[in-house]
Design an enzyme around this catalytic site. Structure first.
Site, PDB file in Angstrom:
ATOM      1  N   ASP A  72       0.896  -1.279   0.031  1.00 47.97           N
ATOM      2  CA  ASP A  72       0.026   0.029  -0.019  1.00 47.97           C
ATOM      3  C   ASP A  72       0.857   1.318   0.059  1.00 47.97           C
ATOM      4  O   ASP A  72       0.307   2.250  -0.302  1.00 47.97           O
ATOM      5  CB  ASP A  72      -0.965  -0.065   1.378  1.00 47.97           C
ATOM      6  CG  ASP A  72      -0.393  -0.443   2.638  1.00 47.97           C
ATOM      7  OD1 ASP A  72       1.000  -0.309   2.543  1.00 47.97           O
ATOM      8  OD2 ASP A  72      -0.752  -0.236   3.606  1.00 47.97           O
ATOM      9  N   HIS A  73       2.178   1.136   0.430  1.00 47.67           N
ATOM     10  CA  HIS A  73       2.865   2.360   0.321  1.00 47.67           C
ATOM     11  C   HIS A  73       3.553   2.985  -0.760  1.00 47.67           C
ATOM     12  O   HIS A  73       3.558   4.059  -1.146  1.00 47.67           O
ATOM     13  CB  HIS A  73       3.899   2.137   1.599  1.00 47.67           C
ATOM     14  CG  HIS A  73       3.426   2.364   2.898  1.00 47.67           C
ATOM     15  ND1 HIS A  73       2.339   1.485   3.656  1.00 47.67           N
ATOM     16  CD2 HIS A  73       3.820   3.282   3.970  1.00 47.67           C
ATOM     17  CE1 HIS A  73       2.299   1.836   4.721  1.00 47.67           C
ATOM     18  NE2 HIS A  73       3.057   3.156   5.152  1.00 47.67           N
ATOM     19  N   ASP A 127       4.001  -1.183  11.235  1.00 45.29           N
ATOM     20  CA  ASP A 127       3.358   0.145  11.124  1.00 45.29           C
ATOM     21  C   ASP A 127       2.744   0.746  12.112  1.00 45.29           C
ATOM     22  O   ASP A 127       2.059   0.134  12.940  1.00 45.29           O
ATOM     23  CB  ASP A 127       2.324   0.243   9.660  1.00 45.29           C
ATOM     24  CG  ASP A 127       2.249   1.283   9.281  1.00 45.29           C
ATOM     25  OD1 ASP A 127       2.829   1.752   8.190  1.00 45.29           O
ATOM     26  OD2 ASP A 127       1.337   2.166   9.904  1.00 45.29           O
ATOM     27  N   ARG A 387      -0.566  12.737  10.284  1.00 45.33           N
ATOM     28  CA  ARG A 387       0.673  13.350  10.196  1.00 45.33           C
ATOM     29  C   ARG A 387       1.083  14.631   9.623  1.00 45.33           C
ATOM     30  O   ARG A 387       0.769  14.470   8.278  1.00 45.33           O
ATOM     31  CB  ARG A 387       2.049  12.347  10.199  1.00 45.33           C
ATOM     32  CG  ARG A 387       1.945  11.204  11.288  1.00 45.33           C
ATOM     33  CD  ARG A 387       3.069  10.225  11.194  1.00 45.33           C
ATOM     34  NE  ARG A 387       2.923   9.509  12.424  1.00 45.33           N
ATOM     35  CZ  ARG A 387       3.332   8.348  12.514  1.00 45.33           C
ATOM     36  NH1 ARG A 387       3.800   7.668  11.400  1.00 45.33           N
ATOM     37  NH2 ARG A 387       3.283   7.404  13.478  1.00 45.33           N
ATOM     38  N   SER A 543       6.794   7.286  13.257  1.00 45.50           N
ATOM     39  CA  SER A 543       6.778   5.773  12.432  1.00 45.50           C
ATOM     40  C   SER A 543       7.434   4.682  13.231  1.00 45.50           C
ATOM     41  O   SER A 543       8.161   5.022  14.003  1.00 45.50           O
ATOM     42  CB  SER A 543       7.401   6.020  10.980  1.00 45.50           C
ATOM     43  OG  SER A 543       8.090   5.130  10.520  1.00 45.50           O
ATOM     44  N   ARG A 545       9.085   2.816  11.236  1.00 48.32           N
ATOM     45  CA  ARG A 545      10.179   2.271  10.484  1.00 48.32           C
ATOM     46  C   ARG A 545      11.638   2.155  10.986  1.00 48.32           C
ATOM     47  O   ARG A 545      12.284   2.917  11.621  1.00 48.32           O
ATOM     48  CB  ARG A 545      10.515   3.395   9.251  1.00 48.32           C
ATOM     49  CG  ARG A 545      10.988   4.773   9.557  1.00 48.32           C
ATOM     50  CD  ARG A 545      10.787   5.740   8.447  1.00 48.32           C
ATOM     51  NE  ARG A 545       9.263   6.283   8.461  1.00 48.32           N
ATOM     52  CZ  ARG A 545       8.984   7.277   7.946  1.00 48.32           C
ATOM     53  NH1 ARG A 545       9.742   8.244   7.613  1.00 48.32           N
ATOM     54  NH2 ARG A 545       7.787   7.466   7.744  1.00 48.32           N
TER      55      ARG A 545
HETATM   56  C1  MIC Z   1       3.986   6.370   8.438  1.00 45.88           C
HETATM   57  O1  MIC Z   1       2.796   6.746   8.562  1.00 45.88           O
HETATM   58  O2  MIC Z   1       4.987   7.204   8.659  1.00 45.88           O
HETATM   59  C2  MIC Z   1       4.293   5.189   7.614  1.00 45.88           C
HETATM   60  C3  MIC Z   1       4.829   5.352   6.399  1.00 45.88           C
HETATM   61  O3  MIC Z   1       3.229   4.277   7.722  1.00 45.88           O
HETATM   62  C4  MIC Z   1       5.200   4.470   8.927  1.00 45.88           C
HETATM   63  C5  MIC Z   1       5.623   3.019   8.381  1.00 45.88           C
HETATM   64  C6  MIC Z   1       7.113   3.242   7.507  1.00 45.88           C
HETATM   65  O4  MIC Z   1       7.740   4.232   7.614  1.00 45.88           O
HETATM   66  O5  MIC Z   1       7.098   2.559   6.479  1.00 45.88           O
HETATM   67  C7  MIC Z   1       4.565   4.161  10.072  1.00 45.88           C
HETATM   68  O6  MIC Z   1       3.558   4.703  10.488  1.00 45.88           O
HETATM   69  O7  MIC Z   1       5.226   3.236  10.767  1.00 45.88           O
HETATM   70 FE1  SF4 Z   2       0.065   4.986   5.191  1.00 46.02          FE
HETATM   71 FE2  SF4 Z   2       1.231   5.334   7.268  1.00 46.02          FE
HETATM   72 FE3  SF4 Z   2      -0.382   7.265   5.904  1.00 46.02          FE
HETATM   73 FE4  SF4 Z   2      -1.363   5.371   7.169  1.00 46.02          FE
HETATM   74  S1  SF4 Z   2      -0.224   6.797   8.097  1.00 46.02           S
HETATM   75  S2  SF4 Z   2      -1.890   6.087   5.021  1.00 46.02           S
HETATM   76  S3  SF4 Z   2       0.059   3.796   6.709  1.00 46.02           S
HETATM   77  S4  SF4 Z   2       1.688   6.276   5.414  1.00 46.02           S
END
Ligand code: MIC
Ligand code: SF4
Length: 651
Positions: A72-73, A127, A387, A543, A545
């Site tokens: 999905d990313h 995630d 975010r 995140s 990550r």
């Molecule tokens: C995000 O919303 O920051 C992400 C991208 O979904 C991350 C995961 C990632 O960095 O791959 C998260 O929320 O953990």
């Molecule tokens: Fe995707 Fe993270 Fe955004 Fe949710 S917050 S839509 S998991 S990038």
């Protein structure tokens, strides 16, 4: 802290689920506990690493009740990298007993809530927004990829036994006020670090008036509080949702005991809430929409795992019906799942959105993670996301406001930030009793007998991940970077369309580490060979990550000294053998500057003993006391140089 389990009172909902899953430790607040994990999920941006780690563990087949790999990313395919990673994840999933949600099927959290989550079960996901599952009464937590790999292999997931905050909801939301405003209110009260070490448990009369997707909006964005997770009871509303998903057999009724004791209590009268917005650049920088006033906007994005349910989309369609998006605004809409997309198409709402001028995006994270739709320079963008960290949209000076779908849709029409209550009566919409069920984009794993025949397909972008070495007796290293409070993982390891395709290639992605704060960091750190980073409070928020630990590891970072850490990031550091040190006295932050040479003697012994750790500032000629609170397991990981080494040592 220090409250023991020998309780004569009833249990909170969180404690009930922990009690039925605890496999190590005791339910004593502040101590480490190990939980059996029923379900896991990964997404593609963290998934490749998690599956490489899973492969390194040598387990043939996952031992969970259900494990899913979502794509999905990284859905923008401007080179071979993302497509190669998706092919790898699909093949590795098939081989090892994991269900594969193909690109196009939707955002992991939305799809998981609709199709797989179960009340009372434990879920960890690579995630940070995995707590979305709390909307149906799961204990759902975000974790590093390595922790998810361990859980897939049947290992426990370790957390600190949390404090439990009761959020008592009374009243009912007024028209034009929605679940997003509830969580923005909680963020205003608790701040982005107010949830660290805590589970946020919702209860009270007001819960009944919230649908499952609304509850999920609230638990999803609980991640922004830094909370371990958030959870709602499982009640008739949950049953109705599961029934509509054709899954009523997954229902269990669950709630806290009437005499449960909480560590903190917050009361929110839903009927008193008004439309809110989180202003740039923090989710807790919350003001009322009225207070901010009619600022001119350039872009509106509706979607993300926070607000992309059918209910959200139907509301938006009814608001936009027969109208046209302001000529100065670009409106993009990404339905959260294929199910939502299909149902919007079938009921005609999709056509309404298209007619109004919305730019319809695929069901994926998209703009939320900077995968397209970056706003114009200094552009003001209203987003229904979770975010708004600086630069995350892909435009460094972009001004991102987080709002509800109602505020977003009305403002898209007016061209200025608009309090939706000014728009008169809220157009009524009806939720269907049954959802359209078609799981044809979820590929089942091969049977155990056929697993051997599945070939794992690796592209050239997939490089081995760095593994730390056992901790030395002494560390002498320069401070390669000093940063301030609330540094996010988006600062440490930025994402976006350009950098995300490098998630499987740590040497390449590390060239972007901390570049949001200081473009010269990667080169400097590499040249130093080994170094230390100094930070403020809530270091590593955001995140899950793991790359925010792996890239510094690759660049030679040995320790982080800061005022406090965010939960998942701290664990990712420990999992990778990077020492998380906290100033014993926060004022000592001022005693270290970038470029100072620091030394820690007898570090192995100090870690083992678990006491204070003295850091000598050789440049300034002073000593700084730090603490490193670690469980026995945590100590083992730091000494061994990370979880993989530790696991190998301990069989
Ligand atoms: C995000 O919303 O920051 C992400 C991208 O979904 C991350 C995961 C990632 O960095 O791959 C998260 O929320 O953990
Ligand atoms: Fe995707 Fe993270 Fe955004 Fe949710 S917050 S839509 S998991 S990038």
């Amino acid at each position: 802290m220090g409250q023991t389990e020998t309780k004569t009172t009833g249990l909170t909902l969180t404690e009930k689920i922990i009690k039925s899953h605890i496999v190590d430790g005791e339910m004593i607040k502040g101590t480490e506990i190990g939980l059996k994990i029923d379900q896991t999920l990964t997404q593609d941006a963290t998934g490749t690493m998690a599956y490489l780690q899973f492969e390194a563990m040598g387990v043939d087949r996952v031992k969970t009740e259900r494990s899913l790999a979502y794509i999905d990313h990284n859905t923008l395919q401007s080179g071979f990298e993302n497509a190669d990673d998706h092919r790898y994840i699909g093949s590795v999933a098939k081989k090892h007993g994991i269900w594969f949600s193909r690109p196009g099927n939707g955002i992991c959290h939305q799809v998981h809530l609709e199709r797989f989550g179960k009340p009372g079960k434990t879920l960890i996901g690579s995630d940070s927004h995995t707590p979305t599952g709390g909307g149906i009464g799961m204990l759902a937590m975000g974790a590093g990829g390595l922790d998810v790999a361990v859980a897939m292999g049947g290992g426990a997931y370790y957390i600190t036994m949390p404090k439990i905050v009761k959020v008592e909801l009374t009243g009912k939301l007024n028209d034009w006020v929605s679940a997003k405003d509830v969580i923005l209110k909680v963020l205003q009260i608790l701040s982005v670090k107010g949830g660290v070490g805590k589970v946020i448990e919702y209860c009270g009369e007001g819960v009944k008036s919230l649908s499952v997707p609304e509850r999920a909006t609230i638990t999803n964005m609980g991640a922004e509080l830094g909370a371990t997770t958030s959870i709602f009871p499982s009640d008739e509303t949950t049953l109705a949702f599961l029934k509509a998903q054709g899954r009523e057999e997954d229902y269990t009724e669950l709630s806290a005991d009437a005499d449960a004791v909480y560590d903190e209590e917050i009361n929110i009268d839903l009927s008193e809430l008004v439309p809110l917005a989180a202003c740039p650049h923090m989710p807790d920088n919350v003001k009322t929409v009225e207070e901010i006033g009619a600022i001119k906007i350039d872009q509106v994005c509706i979607g993300s795992c926070t607000n992309s349910s059918l209910q959200d989309m139907l509301k938006v369609a009814h608001i936009l019906k027969g109208k046209t998006v302001s000529p100065d605004v670009s409106l993009s809409i990404a339905p959260g799942s294929k199910q939502v997309f299909n149902m919007l198409a079938d009921c005609g709402a999709l056509s309404v959105l298209i007619s109004a001028g919305a730019r319809i995006l695929e069901s994926a994270c998209g703009p939320c993670i900077g995968m397209g739709q970056s706003p114009n320079s200094k552009g003001v963008s209203l987003r229904t996301f979770n975010r708004n960290f600086e630069g995350r949209s892909g435009t460094k000076d972009g001004q991102i406001y987080l709002v509800s779908p109602e505020t977003a849709a009305i403002s898209a029409l007016t061209g200025v930030l608009t309090d939706p209550r000014l728009a008169g009566k809220m157009p009524p919409y009806v939720m269907p009793e049954k959802f359209l069920i078609n799981d044809n984009m979820v590929v089942p794993p091969a049977s155990p007998e056929d697993a051997d025949k599945v070939e794992v397909l690796r592209g050239p972008n997939i490089k081995p991940f760095p593994i730390n070495t056992p901790l030395a007796e002494r560390i002498e290293a320069e401070v390669s970077l000093k940063v301030t409070d609330n540094i996010t993982t988006d600062h440490i390891m930025p994402a976006g369309a350009k950098i995300l395709p490098l998630r499987s290639n740590i040497p390449a992605i590390s060239q972007y580490c901390f570049t949001v704060c200081d473009e010269s960091f990667p080169t400097r750190a590499k040249e130093l060979g080994q170094s230390i980073i100094v930070g403020g409070v809530n270091y590593g928020q955001g995140s899950s990550r793991e790359h925010a630990a792996l890239a510094p590891l690759y660049l030679g970072v040995k320790a982080i000294i800061c005022k406090s850490f965010a939960r998942i990031h701290r664990q990712n550091l420990i999992n990778n053998g990077i020492i998380p040190l906290c100033f014993a006295n926060e004022a000592d932050y001022d005693k270290i500057e970038q470029g100072d040479k620091l030394a820690i003697d007898n570090i192995r012994e100090l870690i083992e003993n678990g006491g204070e750790i003295t850091v000598k500032n050789l440049t300034k000629g002073c000593e700084i006391k730090t603490v490193c609170e670690l469980s026995e397991r945590g100590k083992g990981m730091i000494l061994a140089g990370g979880l993989l080494n530790f696991t190998k040592q301990n069989g």
